[in-house]
Design an enzyme around this catalytic site. Sequence first.
Site, PDB file in Angstrom:
ATOM      1  CE1 TYR A 156      -2.999   3.171   0.808  1.00  0.00           C
ATOM      2  CE2 TYR A 156      -1.847   3.274   2.915  1.00  0.00           C
ATOM      3  CZ  TYR A 156      -2.702   3.835   1.990  1.00  0.00           C
ATOM      4  OH  TYR A 156      -3.253   5.075   2.228  1.00  0.00           O
ATOM      5  CE  LYS A 160      -2.462   7.073  -1.320  1.00  0.00           C
ATOM      6  NZ  LYS A 160      -3.676   7.507  -2.054  1.00  0.00           N
TER       7      LYS A 160
END
Length: 372
Positions: A156, A160
Amino acid sequence: MADRPGQVYLVTGGCGFLGRHLVKILVERGEGISEIRVFDTKVDRDLESLSTDLVTVKIVQGDITDRHQLLRATDGVDVILHTASIVDVFKRIPEAIIQKVNVQGTKHVIEACVANGVQRCVYTSTMEVASNEKQWMHMERCNEDTPDMSSHTLPYTKSKAAAEKLILEANGRQVSGGKRLATCVLRPMGIYGEGCVLLRGTFENAVRLRGCLVRLGPPAVHIGRVYVGNVAWMHVLAASGLAETPGLLGGQFYYCSDESPDKSFMDFNMEMLRPCGVRLMGQERPVLPYFVVYMLVLLVELLQLVLCPFCSFSPSLNRYTLARASATFTVRTDKATRHFGYRPLYSWEQSKERTVRWLQSLPQQVHSHRRD
């Protein structure tokens, strides 16, 4: 604000937690906006009821991983507020899917800006991109000039950081019609407020445990938090600022915070949960030492690995979430105030009151599970 009449905004992920608040703020406080397109894979027609005589809210079902859907949705759009993202710190979603949505989807957003002449794009990143996940150093009173010591291991956070880099590098790119694209990135601290899935999950856990939670992380560790309404407001101001002074905001990132107190995750959540009847075991220190909790988490992760051919499960406490809850991360910055006039729209007292009222409105309440 500098928006000319008739501006069209598109909010990716507009049916999500932040997206819904953002659409509402745009309707209530945005100026010169004639249409807000809510682009999401799921459809919530209730948002269309926010339309007024001046502003039309239109639901557009689509997926940012589908370039053609996004191109059609952004035709005639002036501003994109890109909030759509897979948020997964529990390792529940395959890395390939996270990369497809968060990175490839962001590439499609930029391509849509170029093809359709969209001149402004604000991207919702996260404070997590500044974390060093190998050393987990305490980061206290950071600002945008704090040296970058980040290192990412979680799919994740890697996604990002990669998406943020794409957005910032796209600033100044020529778009259809000969104009230039202005982009900026917002890095909110941990977002809370009405509709917060993590806070609701913590509350539901307390309900199942008859109104009691157990402290795990040390209370001396402080984590910055920010109310969702203030995050939404900062997006509105940043979008307007990109029109007024693109040379100042373009290619910049901004931490998003407000007056919410810096506390440990557990102590902060208890500010909202205590008025709902939740009690905390271990007021002064964790019930179990960190080493013991870490070993239990490691054992569970090993069990996951052994059982993965037969079944899958992803507990909310893993080595990443345990480390995050055990490392200070706070910010002190006025860059957003200096660059585009950001000040919190909601005070800490208002933010807390609104969140508590939402929790108390949920169907299951703590008192209904207590025994006399």
